[in-house]
Design an enzyme around this catalytic site. Structure first.
Site, PDB file in Angstrom:
ATOM      1  N   SER A   1       0.839  -1.200   0.000  1.00 42.06           N
ATOM      2  CA  SER A   1       0.000   0.000   0.000  1.00 42.06           C
ATOM      3  C   SER A   1       0.881   1.261   0.000  1.00 42.06           C
ATOM      4  O   SER A   1       0.794   2.108   0.896  1.00 42.06           O
ATOM      5  CB  SER A   1      -0.965  -0.015   1.190  1.00 42.06           C
ATOM      6  OG  SER A   1      -2.177  -0.597   0.806  1.00 42.06           O
TER       7      SER A   1
ATOM      8  N   CYS B   1     -17.007  -9.531 -13.934  1.00 44.57           N
ATOM      9  CA  CYS B   1     -16.761  -9.960 -15.312  1.00 44.57           C
ATOM     10  C   CYS B   1     -16.626  -8.711 -16.181  1.00 44.57           C
ATOM     11  O   CYS B   1     -17.500  -7.843 -16.157  1.00 44.57           O
ATOM     12  CB  CYS B   1     -17.914 -10.829 -15.821  1.00 44.57           C
ATOM     13  SG  CYS B   1     -17.622 -11.501 -17.458  1.00 44.57           S
TER      14      CYS B   1
HETATM   15  P1  NAD Z   1      -3.615  -3.678   1.511  1.00 42.83           P
HETATM   16  O1  NAD Z   1      -3.254  -2.551   2.379  1.00 42.83           O
HETATM   17  O2  NAD Z   1      -4.807  -4.514   1.819  1.00 42.83           O
HETATM   18  O3  NAD Z   1      -2.374  -4.652   1.378  1.00 42.83           O
HETATM   19  C1  NAD Z   1      -1.051  -4.198   1.230  1.00 42.83           C
HETATM   20  C2  NAD Z   1      -0.115  -5.273   1.766  1.00 42.83           C
HETATM   21  O4  NAD Z   1       1.234  -4.838   1.630  1.00 42.83           O
HETATM   22  C3  NAD Z   1      -0.331  -5.543   3.262  1.00 42.83           C
HETATM   23  O5  NAD Z   1      -0.627  -6.910   3.435  1.00 42.83           O
HETATM   24  C4  NAD Z   1       0.970  -5.116   3.929  1.00 42.83           C
HETATM   25  O6  NAD Z   1       1.312  -5.921   5.029  1.00 42.83           O
HETATM   26  C5  NAD Z   1       1.965  -5.262   2.789  1.00 42.83           C
HETATM   27  N1  NAD Z   1       3.149  -4.396   2.911  1.00 42.83           N
HETATM   28  C6  NAD Z   1       3.200  -3.074   3.213  1.00 42.83           C
HETATM   29  N2  NAD Z   1       4.466  -2.633   3.162  1.00 42.83           N
HETATM   30  C7  NAD Z   1       5.231  -3.686   2.815  1.00 42.83           C
HETATM   31  C8  NAD Z   1       6.614  -3.852   2.555  1.00 42.83           C
HETATM   32  N3  NAD Z   1       7.462  -2.834   2.632  1.00 42.83           N
HETATM   33  N4  NAD Z   1       7.060  -5.077   2.203  1.00 42.83           N
HETATM   34  C9  NAD Z   1       6.216  -6.135   2.101  1.00 42.83           C
HETATM   35  N5  NAD Z   1       4.898  -6.035   2.328  1.00 42.83           N
HETATM   36  C10 NAD Z   1       4.409  -4.817   2.667  1.00 42.83           C
HETATM   37  O7  NAD Z   1      -3.744  -3.068   0.041  1.00 42.83           O
HETATM   38  P2  NAD Z   1      -4.414  -3.701  -1.279  1.00 42.83           P
HETATM   39  O8  NAD Z   1      -5.876  -3.505  -1.257  1.00 42.83           O
HETATM   40  O9  NAD Z   1      -3.884  -5.059  -1.526  1.00 42.83           O
HETATM   41  O10 NAD Z   1      -3.852  -2.693  -2.380  1.00 42.83           O
HETATM   42  C11 NAD Z   1      -2.466  -2.614  -2.638  1.00 42.83           C
HETATM   43  C12 NAD Z   1      -2.154  -1.319  -3.368  1.00 42.83           C
HETATM   44  O11 NAD Z   1      -2.710  -1.355  -4.676  1.00 42.83           O
HETATM   45  C13 NAD Z   1      -2.732  -0.079  -2.708  1.00 42.83           C
HETATM   46  O12 NAD Z   1      -1.815   0.978  -2.836  1.00 42.83           O
HETATM   47  C14 NAD Z   1      -3.960   0.207  -3.510  1.00 42.83           C
HETATM   48  O13 NAD Z   1      -4.339   1.565  -3.445  1.00 42.83           O
HETATM   49  C15 NAD Z   1      -3.499  -0.175  -4.897  1.00 42.83           C
HETATM   50  N6  NAD Z   1      -4.614  -0.522  -5.784  1.00 42.83           N
HETATM   51  C16 NAD Z   1      -4.373  -1.193  -6.899  1.00 42.83           C
HETATM   52  C17 NAD Z   1      -5.423  -1.505  -7.770  1.00 42.83           C
HETATM   53  C18 NAD Z   1      -5.217  -2.233  -9.024  1.00 42.83           C
HETATM   54  O14 NAD Z   1      -6.067  -2.253  -9.854  1.00 42.83           O
HETATM   55  N7  NAD Z   1      -4.113  -2.862  -9.213  1.00 42.83           N
HETATM   56  C19 NAD Z   1      -6.705  -1.138  -7.495  1.00 42.83           C
HETATM   57  C20 NAD Z   1      -6.930  -0.464  -6.329  1.00 42.83           C
HETATM   58  C21 NAD Z   1      -5.893  -0.179  -5.489  1.00 42.83           C
END
Ligand code: NAD
Length: 542
Positions: A257, A401
């Site tokens: 995150s 979907c």
């Molecule tokens: P989340 O907060 O549920 O999970 C993030 C994970 O990263 C946690 O489990 C945490 O323990 C881990 N983490 C944090 N720092 C770390 C580090 N330095 N090393 C290893 N692990 C670490 O978030 P999420 O819902 O899985 O979303 C992840 C990111 O993707 C967010 O920034 C979110 O805004 C973004 N996001 C992506 C999409 C997409 O389409 N790909 C969509 C929405 C959001």
């Protein structure tokens, strides 16, 4: 709060299924099987469903009393008023995390949040449309498959992918990589998240030893066997270590995150418990450590790219965070939406529906309907068959979907008839992701590198929300900061219920053509030929 979504039934607590659907989605979003941290109302990626427990209690009460010509207003997760509108108007209008542009940064936002004036709502968290990891699963599969097609002759077989984060969104990665034949090494700092990934068969193997993880990866790669290996550790530290050893993955990304360096990202040398303590006690120190870590993290990613790996930002703004921290080359690799721009131009993006009855069979019946009606669409067919075999429902049974506007209309009308005829055991709520074609203005993600330079134009999601309001969606919302964090995105959400009535059946054409059509017109306006052709085909645009 005394409300339980597990009491699936035909009993209405509200005056109609439109309002009942919204209420069930609110409760579903904060259900412990769905939300990452339901006690603190955090749904995924630091985003909340509501300001606090009192706001939830009040919203439940107001939704139950809401009349069919009334609209409830939600201001950043808190109910603020009920207005008399009309039966055609949305039952709920919500605006989340929006602040005036000149003040739109984390520092200012945190001050407002501390004074209980706002909350961070991510995207589907505060739009009450989150359905667990499945919500992003097909999109993640589409992205990794597009990478396979553009770089590795259509398959990730024999390739290995380094990524991180096993949270709400990130947990979609292992299955998606396996679906394209690849081997993944996923670094996650929180051992509990790793345990969960093993419990739910998201990852196959877990270890806290890098050497052990690499041995599994190497073996699976040699055998061209899809595999997911979870490694307990800090992503920045592991990425640097691999780079220094000269071990270069085929593909590298990250889903920690990182959009929120204080509440979401864990600095090097911190445990999860230490992070919890320090972010509260000495936030300035925490932020400084996080900045130094994110620089090293992204430096390693840029290094991998220079050594030939395919590297991309997976929507968490990690590049920009490193750039803001002082690493100028951070933006030298693309973000994932680069791979899906053409799909968005056709309005092909992530639609989802939820069985409000709680009966999984309703979802399976709709799966079959799709397999019958879209049998010539190999992508849709492949996804539905894959989802049936591999996806565990979280909370209310649901399905995501990717479908185009015309497909959404056809499906919604048919489902509405199935509800009316009693084929399904209850109404179905339709909603979608915020990375839908029409919903997102995000210059470091969905709208990065637009053909006409319109990356930062924020008008389109507002038009999207206004149009959904005119067309009578049940829930319409407008948001700031989802995915990439405060200052970097504006987006809109919507939901509507197929309750089996003729009136609702007649609304779907306008609702879905409008909702997706705004996106097609946005890309057409920016000069994308695919979108211009599609806009003409649908009778949109000038
Ligand atoms: P989340 O907060 O549920 O999970 C993030 C994970 O990263 C946690 O489990 C945490 O323990 C881990 N983490 C944090 N720092 C770390 C580090 N330095 N090393 C290893 N692990 C670490 O978030 P999420 O819902 O899985 O979303 C992840 C990111 O993707 C967010 O920034 C979110 O805004 C973004 N996001 C992506 C999409 C997409 O389409 N790909 C969509 C929405 C959001």
């Amino acid at each position: 709060m005394g409300e339980n979504i597990q009491t699936f039934s035909q009993d209405l607590r509200c005056k109609s299924w439109q309002t009942e659907g919204i209420l069930r989605m609110l409760l579903n979003t904060i259900d412990s099987d769905v939300a990452e941290d339901s006690i603190n109302l955090i749904v995924y990626g630091t985003g909340k469903a509501a300001r606090n427990k009192e706001a939830i209690r009040k919203m439940i009460e107001l939704l139950k009393e809401l009349q069919e010509d009334e609209t409830l207003l939600i201001q950043s997760g808190k109910p603020v008023a009920v207005f008399t509108t009309s039966s055609l108007a949305p039952r709920v209008l919500a605006v989340n995390s929006v602040i005036v542009p000149a003040y739109a940064n984390w520092e200012y936002f945190r001050e407002l949040e501390k004074n209980e004036l706002t909350m961070y709502g991510q995207s589907t968290a505060s739009a009450w449309a989150y359905i667990g990891t499945q919500g992003i699963q097909q999109g993640t599969s589409e992205a990794f498959q597009a990478i396979a097609e553009q770089n590795f002759q259509g398959t990730l077989a024999g390739k290995w992918i380094l990524t991180s984060g096993l949270g709400g969104m990130g947990s979609a990665q292992p299955l998606a990589i396996k679906a394209s034949g690849g081997v993944s090494l996923i670094v996650e700092i929180d051992a509990k998240k790793v345990e969960r990934s093993i419990k739910y068969h998201i990852c196959d193997i877990c270890t806290d030893s890098l050497d052990d993880a690499l041995a599994h990866v190497e073996q699976a790669k040699q055998m061209q066997m899809p595999l997911s290996v979870a490694l307990i550790g800090n992503a920045a530290e592991v990425y640097q270590e691999l780079f220094h050893r000269g071990i270069i993955p085929d593909v590298v990304t990250d889903q920690t995150s990182a959009h929120d360096l204080l509440n979401g990202y864990i600095p090097a040398d911190y445990t999860v418990e230490h992070a919890e303590r320090i972010r509260k006690q000495i936030p300035e120190m925490y932020l400084e450590d996080a900045r130094q870590t994110v620089i090293q993290h992204v430096k390693a990613m840029v290094g991998f790219k220079e050594k030939g790996a395919v590297v991309f930002d997976y929507g968490n703004n990690i590049r920009q965070q490193a750039a803001l921290a002082g690493y100028e080359e951070a933006l030298s690799f693309p973000n994932f939406t680069y791979y899906i721009r053409q799909l968005q131009c056709e309005g092909y993006s992530p639609f989802r529906w939820v069985a409000l009855s709680g009966d999984p069979n309703d979802i399976y019946l709709i799966d079959q309907l799709i397999l019958d009606y879209f049998s010539s669409n190999s992508k849709v067919k492949h996804w539905i068959e894959y989802a049936q075999a591999n996806i565990r429902f979280q909370g209310l049974p649901s399905r995501v979907c990717w479908l185009k506007a015309e497909e959404r209309i056809l499906l919604a009308e048919k489902i509405n008839k199935m509800v009316a005829n009693g084929v399904l055991s209850g109404p179905i709520l339709f909603t979608r992701d915020h990375m839908d074609a029409g919903s997102m203005a995000s210059p470091l993600r969905e709208t990065e590198g637009m053909k006409d330079g319109s990356d930062v134009i924020g008008d389109w999601p507002i038009l999207n929300a206004l149009l959904n309001t005119c067309n009578g969606a049940a829930f319409v919302s407008f948001h700031h900061g989802g995915g990439v964090g405060i200052g970097y995105s504006l987006h809109a959400g919507m939901s509507v219920v197929a309750d089996g009535s003729r009136e609702m059946g007649e609304r779907f054409q306008n609702i879905f053509l409008g909702d997706v059509g705004v996106g097609i017109v946005r890309y057409a306006d920016a000069g994308y030929e695919t979108a211009q052709k599609k806009a003409k085909e649908l009778g949109l645009g000038l």
